[in-house]
Design a protein around this motif. Sequence first.
Motif, short mmCIF file in Angstrom:
data_model
loop_
_atom_site.label_atom_id
_atom_site.label_comp_id
_atom_site.label_asym_id
_atom_site.label_seq_id
_atom_site.Cartn_x
_atom_site.Cartn_y
_atom_site.Cartn_z
N LYS A 138 -10.77 14.84 5.93
CA LYS A 138 -12.06 14.19 6.16
C LYS A 138 -12.41 14.35 7.62
O LYS A 138 -11.62 14.03 8.51
N ASN A 140 -15.72 16.19 10.51
CA ASN A 140 -17.03 16.80 10.76
C ASN A 140 -16.90 18.32 10.71
O ASN A 140 -16.36 18.92 11.64
N ASP A 142 -19.28 20.48 10.96
CA ASP A 142 -20.36 21.16 11.67
C ASP A 142 -19.96 21.64 13.06
O ASP A 142 -20.69 22.42 13.68
N LYS A 167 -16.85 15.21 3.98
CA LYS A 167 -17.58 15.30 5.24
C LYS A 167 -17.75 13.91 5.83
O LYS A 167 -18.19 12.99 5.14
N GLN A 168 -17.40 13.78 7.11
CA GLN A 168 -17.58 12.51 7.81
C GLN A 168 -18.93 12.52 8.53
O GLN A 168 -19.13 13.27 9.47
N ASP A 169 -19.85 11.70 8.06
CA ASP A 169 -21.16 11.56 8.68
C ASP A 169 -21.08 10.38 9.64
O ASP A 169 -21.20 9.22 9.23
N TRP A 170 -20.90 10.66 10.93
CA TRP A 170 -20.65 9.58 11.88
C TRP A 170 -21.87 8.70 12.11
O TRP A 170 -21.75 7.49 12.32
N LEU A 171 -23.07 9.28 12.05
CA LEU A 171 -24.27 8.45 12.22
C LEU A 171 -24.38 7.43 11.11
O LEU A 171 -24.68 6.24 11.33
N LYS A 172 -24.11 7.88 9.89
CA LYS A 172 -24.14 6.99 8.73
C LYS A 172 -23.02 5.95 8.82
O LYS A 172 -23.21 4.77 8.50
N GLU A 173 -21.87 6.40 9.28
CA GLU A 173 -20.71 5.51 9.38
C GLU A 173 -20.93 4.41 10.42
O GLU A 173 -20.54 3.26 10.22
N SER A 181 -14.11 4.81 7.57
CA SER A 181 -13.41 5.67 8.55
C SER A 181 -12.14 5.02 9.09
O SER A 181 -11.67 5.40 10.16
#
Length: 380
Positions: A138, A140, A142, A167-173, A181
């Motif tokens: 898990k 990012n 990109d 995929k770890q979406d940090w903005l969403k997290e 996380s």
Amino acid sequence: MVDRARATANFRLVVIRGRAYIERIAPAFQTRDLFTIWGILQLLRRYPGRVPDLDLMFDCVDWPVVHADQYEGENATVLPPLFRYCGNNETLDVVFPDWSFWGWPEINIKPWDALQKELNRGNKRVKWLNREPYAYWKGNPDVAVIRQELVKCNVSSEHEWNARIYKQDWLKEIKAGYKQSNLAGQCTHRYKIYIEGSAWSVSEKYILACDSMTLVVTPKYYDFYSRVLMPMQHYWPIWDDNKCSSIKYAVDWGNSHKQKAQRIGKQGSNFIQKELSMEYVYDYMFHLLTEYAKLLRFKPTKPPEAIEVCPESLACQAIGRERKFMKDSMVRSASDAGPCDLPPPFNPEEFKALQRRREKTMKQIETWMQKASRPVDKKP
């Protein structure tokens, strides 16, 4: 001499009689420079009066820049001494523990001392045999092509590569309060994948700490501890040019050799829990800076642009999670025992023996994979 490293440095550190002076040169990404400086100040608190006078430049960017081939022959004397978090076989940057050992507030990763204990407790929630029999990753994707290629190894209607990629979406997290996380809650699979990002990744220690057999995709970079890790002892190697098939074989092998796979995972985790304690991190820092200071051919003095910093001055300026992580990672008192003794370096024969051992193990695994991929002749 030190000024030759200024071109890419984020800050300059001068230590004089146990007091630290910082010259800010260029902004760093997030709070990397702040927590790196904080970590050095904690070293000075842990070993007061023991850290020698020194003068150094620190670059907080991921990838190393001091290319060895540019400093050969007559140019060998102009090599810029530049500290950073990782290196590779083509560069000569001085490798230092990364900022996350004292916390990464932007993504809510706690200081290592506390997180190490949480990971140890997290390991006990699901026994290895009861974990999901797949390889977990898990992060990012990109930030690097190599990670985007890894995503292709995820399970699909067409392929089962024994990988579960998220995929770890940090903005969403961040908006959700970091509920998905929690690193200590990710020790739920028998296998975990470590893959570099734009360079080395701080995730390495968190992944290795999970008791899961770590599948390491061929790394190009190293941090201050990773070069001692051995395949089939601490991790299982994954070939970069054949990721999906390598992952599938590793998981199939592990599920067919459960005791051996579990032992590899445990040995990797034990290394992280025991050899990467903050006590030893500080000792590495101490010996590295001591040996570096011996090479200086001048007496360090305070640069005109530098200001004195101490833990109190940094912590007072910090707010929110930054201040909390500083408080949680602060060294409370000086060490009575002092740093450990610096072991002697490997002699050439010992170093070559380690290389031969690593190469032999890698070749053995490659041979197993090739044998497993050959079609089985059917008898008429």
